[in-house]
Each structure stands twice: as C-alpha cells, then as structure tokens.
Design a protein around this motif. Sequence first.
Motif, mmCIF file in Angstrom:
data_model
loop_
_atom_site.group_PDB
_atom_site.id
_atom_site.type_symbol
_atom_site.label_atom_id
_atom_site.label_comp_id
_atom_site.label_asym_id
_atom_site.label_seq_id
_atom_site.Cartn_x
_atom_site.Cartn_y
_atom_site.Cartn_z
ATOM 1 N N LEU A 149 -24.958 -75.528 -36.575
ATOM 2 C CA LEU A 149 -26.311 -75.440 -37.130
ATOM 3 C C LEU A 149 -27.319 -74.984 -36.075
ATOM 4 O O LEU A 149 -28.227 -74.199 -36.366
ATOM 5 N N ALA A 150 -27.164 -75.470 -34.845
ATOM 6 C CA ALA A 150 -28.073 -75.066 -33.779
ATOM 7 C C ALA A 150 -27.943 -73.582 -33.485
ATOM 8 O O ALA A 150 -28.955 -72.874 -33.340
ATOM 9 N N LEU A 151 -26.716 -73.073 -33.414
ATOM 10 C CA LEU A 151 -26.519 -71.642 -33.160
ATOM 11 C C LEU A 151 -26.954 -70.793 -34.347
ATOM 12 O O LEU A 151 -27.384 -69.646 -34.178
ATOM 13 N N PHE A 152 -26.854 -71.354 -35.545
ATOM 14 C CA PHE A 152 -27.328 -70.651 -36.749
ATOM 15 C C PHE A 152 -28.825 -70.374 -36.649
ATOM 16 O O PHE A 152 -29.278 -69.230 -36.833
ATOM 17 N N PHE A 153 -29.601 -71.393 -36.327
ATOM 18 C CA PHE A 153 -31.051 -71.201 -36.213
ATOM 19 C C PHE A 153 -31.419 -70.389 -34.972
ATOM 20 O O PHE A 153 -32.372 -69.616 -34.998
ATOM 21 N N PHE A 154 -30.665 -70.558 -33.899
ATOM 22 C CA PHE A 154 -30.925 -69.770 -32.697
ATOM 23 C C PHE A 154 -30.668 -68.293 -32.960
ATOM 24 O O PHE A 154 -31.412 -67.423 -32.486
#
Length: 269
Positions: A149-154
Amino acid sequence: MTSVVEGAVKKPPPTPRPSSFALLGSLLAVVLTVITAITVEFSFAELIENLTRRNLVVEGLLSPDVSQVWSDRSLRAFIETLQLAILGTATGGVVALPLAMWATDFGNPNTPLRVAVRTLNAVIRSIPDLLWALLFVTAVGIGVLPGLLALFFFSIAVVSKLTADTLDGVDRGPIEAALASGASVPQMLHTAVLPQILPAYSSFLLYGFELNLRASAVLGLVGAGGIGARIEFFRGRGEWSEVWGLVLMFFLVVFIVERVSVSVRRRLI
C-alpha cells in the motif's frame, strides 16, 4: 570601429563571469554552514574519536557475510521485495495516469473536480513513503500488505507528478482537431493525448520501479516486509556482518536493475 561584414560568422559572446548574486549566495551558504555547526555543537575532535574507536558496524563492513547472497531466506526476502516493487509500481502507475490527465484543463473541463484532483495529488505527494508505511503498519499490521500500500501511493505521487509535467507540454493541435470532429473527452485523451505521452509515461514507470525497489528495503525496517525486515532482524541482534552481506546483495540487484532500466528508458524517450 571595426565594421561587421554582412553574412560573416559572429564570434560567440564571452562566457559571463559569476555575478555578484552568485558570490553573495556562496558567501551566505558558508556563513549558514558555520552558524549551523556552532548551533549543533559540531566537533571535529569528537568526529575523529568516533571514527577511530572500535565500531562493530565498521568491522561488519570490512568482513561482510557473503553467504547471505545465496541464503534461502534472503533470496525469498529479495523476491518479496521485487514483487512489492513491481506490484506497487504497476498498480500505482495505472491510477496515476488518469489522475494526471484529470488534473489538466483539457482532460477535465469541470473546474471544481479538477481542483479536487489536483488537491488530492498534492496531498499524496506531501506524504513520504516511510510515513505511508508507518500509517499502514499501524492500520493493518506488520507484513507485506502495508509495504504494498505504501509503494502504491508512492508510485501515484511520483508518476502522476512527472506525467502531469509532460501533459503541460503536449501539442494542443491534435486535441483541438479531435474535439472539433465531435470526439468526447475520453476519446480525445485516447487518440490525441495518450500517443504523445506514452513513451515518457513508460519511462516514468521504469523510474518509479527503481525508486520503489530502493524504498522497499527501507519500508521493511518498519515492518512492511521485504528484504528490509531481514536487515532489521540482523541489525537488532547486532550481527553486522550479516547486515552488510544483505546490503551487498541488495546493491548488486539494484545496480543491475538500474542499468537495465536506464537502457530501456533511453530507447523509449
């Protein structure tokens, strides 16, 4: 006065000397550096003492455990890191493209909606990847999901920003021709805008993958899975030889991926 012969090649103007503003800026940077060093009580003697005394981190660097390169657990952690980077880039890149288009005046004629999309993009960009990971670890627990999820938003933040900058410079001629022929906004974006930005957008996806691959190692330090979780495991136990063995392996993987990505991006642009 020497006359200039018509059609003769003129000499290029002399290289301008550094302006007073540049010199003033350099002087100001030096002054700020000195003030900062005094404020934080920086000491060269303390720095030298810290570097010369016995340091387990440095000792581990000098004798890395290269067996970690082919360790089963390390290989699984690296595969997990690659999966996080690929999935985060792919999903975030897919969402970033329409968000970038909807933030333009020709892609989104509705002014309130366009302002809302631009605000959403700004909010996503303002939160760093590590903070995203901490938020999702708190929300869904330790594991691979918060890292994804963090890499998705990043990825949304990086790709949407770069794509939006490219959209600002597209040729408006095909856009006007498509609208004049009766095409709807989605049809216009598909036929007149997407072909212009597709090479650059593909390059941005590869660049985002490089960033996500590096970031995934850092996200693991806060419990978001990947190789970072294994590095944190050895760091917590003070086994610095194993830590540097993993860092060496990660460096080799990132270096190879970056070289391949740079080569592909040069062909795309």
